[in-house]
Scaffold this motif. Sequence first.
Motif, PDB file in Angstrom:
ATOM      1  N   GLU A  39      49.526  80.203  50.185  1.00 48.89           N
ATOM      2  CA  GLU A  39      48.203  79.734  50.638  1.00 48.89           C
ATOM      3  C   GLU A  39      47.374  80.882  51.209  1.00 48.89           C
ATOM      4  O   GLU A  39      46.170  81.003  50.918  1.00 48.89           O
ATOM      5  N   THR A  42      46.116  83.165  48.429  1.00 53.09           N
ATOM      6  CA  THR A  42      45.027  82.508  47.687  1.00 53.09           C
ATOM      7  C   THR A  42      43.721  82.564  48.469  1.00 53.09           C
ATOM      8  O   THR A  42      42.652  82.873  47.918  1.00 53.09           O
ATOM      9  N   GLU A  43      43.797  82.269  49.762  1.00 52.49           N
ATOM     10  CA  GLU A  43      42.592  82.281  50.599  1.00 52.49           C
ATOM     11  C   GLU A  43      42.027  83.691  50.746  1.00 52.49           C
ATOM     12  O   GLU A  43      40.806  83.883  50.740  1.00 52.49           O
ATOM     13  N   LYS A  46      39.762  84.723  48.067  1.00 53.42           N
ATOM     14  CA  LYS A  46      38.417  84.125  48.094  1.00 53.42           C
ATOM     15  C   LYS A  46      37.550  84.661  49.232  1.00 53.42           C
ATOM     16  O   LYS A  46      36.358  84.347  49.304  1.00 53.42           O
ATOM     17  N   ALA A  94      50.408  82.953  42.856  1.00 52.64           N
ATOM     18  CA  ALA A  94      49.242  83.212  43.716  1.00 52.64           C
ATOM     19  C   ALA A  94      48.866  84.687  43.661  1.00 52.64           C
ATOM     20  O   ALA A  94      47.678  85.048  43.600  1.00 52.64           O
ATOM     21  N   LYS A  97      47.259  85.472  40.186  1.00 52.94           N
ATOM     22  CA  LYS A  97      45.910  84.921  39.986  1.00 52.94           C
ATOM     23  C   LYS A  97      44.886  85.493  40.960  1.00 52.94           C
ATOM     24  O   LYS A  97      43.674  85.365  40.730  1.00 52.94           O
ATOM     25  N   CYS A  98      45.341  86.095  42.037  1.00 50.50           N
ATOM     26  CA  CYS A  98      44.427  86.649  43.038  1.00 50.50           C
ATOM     27  C   CYS A  98      43.547  87.717  42.388  1.00 50.50           C
ATOM     28  O   CYS A  98      44.050  88.631  41.728  1.00 50.50           O
TER      29      CYS A  98
END
Length: 252
Positions: A39, A42-43, A46, A94, A97-98
């Motif tokens: 998590e 992933t954050e 962004k 994760a 894909k980051c």
Amino acid sequence: MSEQQPYVKQTIENQVGYIEFFHPAHNSLPGDVLAKLAETITEAGKNDAIKVIVLKSGGDRTFCAGASFNELININDEATGKVFFSGFANVINAMRKCPKFIIGRVQGKTVGGGVGLASATDYCMATKFAAVKLSELNIGIGPFVVGPAVQRKLGLSGMSQIAMDANTFYSAEWALNKGLFTQVFESTEALDEAVEIFSEKLCNYNPEAMAEMKKMFWKGTEDWDQLLAERAAISGTLVLSEFTKETLKRFK
């Protein structure tokens, strides 16, 4: 925050997002810590305040001892097994894909799933103490979930070598020669200095260019959501085998 409590924390310095995980049992990773790590990565991907990510662990000696042994010995059905082994799959996916480069900072030995995490970074720097071992065959399973990430870095020959020789730590120099590590340093202090300099230098580059390069580096892994889930199911079945159950009892 107690030094003996497991954690995942993020700090931002000069546009570099430092994501650090810790567990008192040699930085082994139970399911809740793995979920938090996935998590957080992933954050961070962004977060516009972050241009480059550094993945590191707490403590001085071990980067990551792999999956939590305490959770492993309590698996009693295939569904629970698949969920357990999906923890590392979710973190690796994760990282894959980051959209930002992830720099690995490996200060010490790394085992099993920890080798998978190091392999899933885009650029990994280590100390001379950062020996690697894929120990899964020892307990009757195999490095199925982390295998694709490890093979992507070491090649099939290097991955199969450490997967079959499951009792042996391979030196940081070996990992450097195989392409897992990009540089190996004499001390943690030298490693940290180099990680900081390299990461902050990357922050001066075009984020869009880096994001496109990341896509290029990971081309051909688009099926990993499904592939790693399938691999987690294999491990979840094998962990219930009589061989593995008996082996785990001896370890316990």
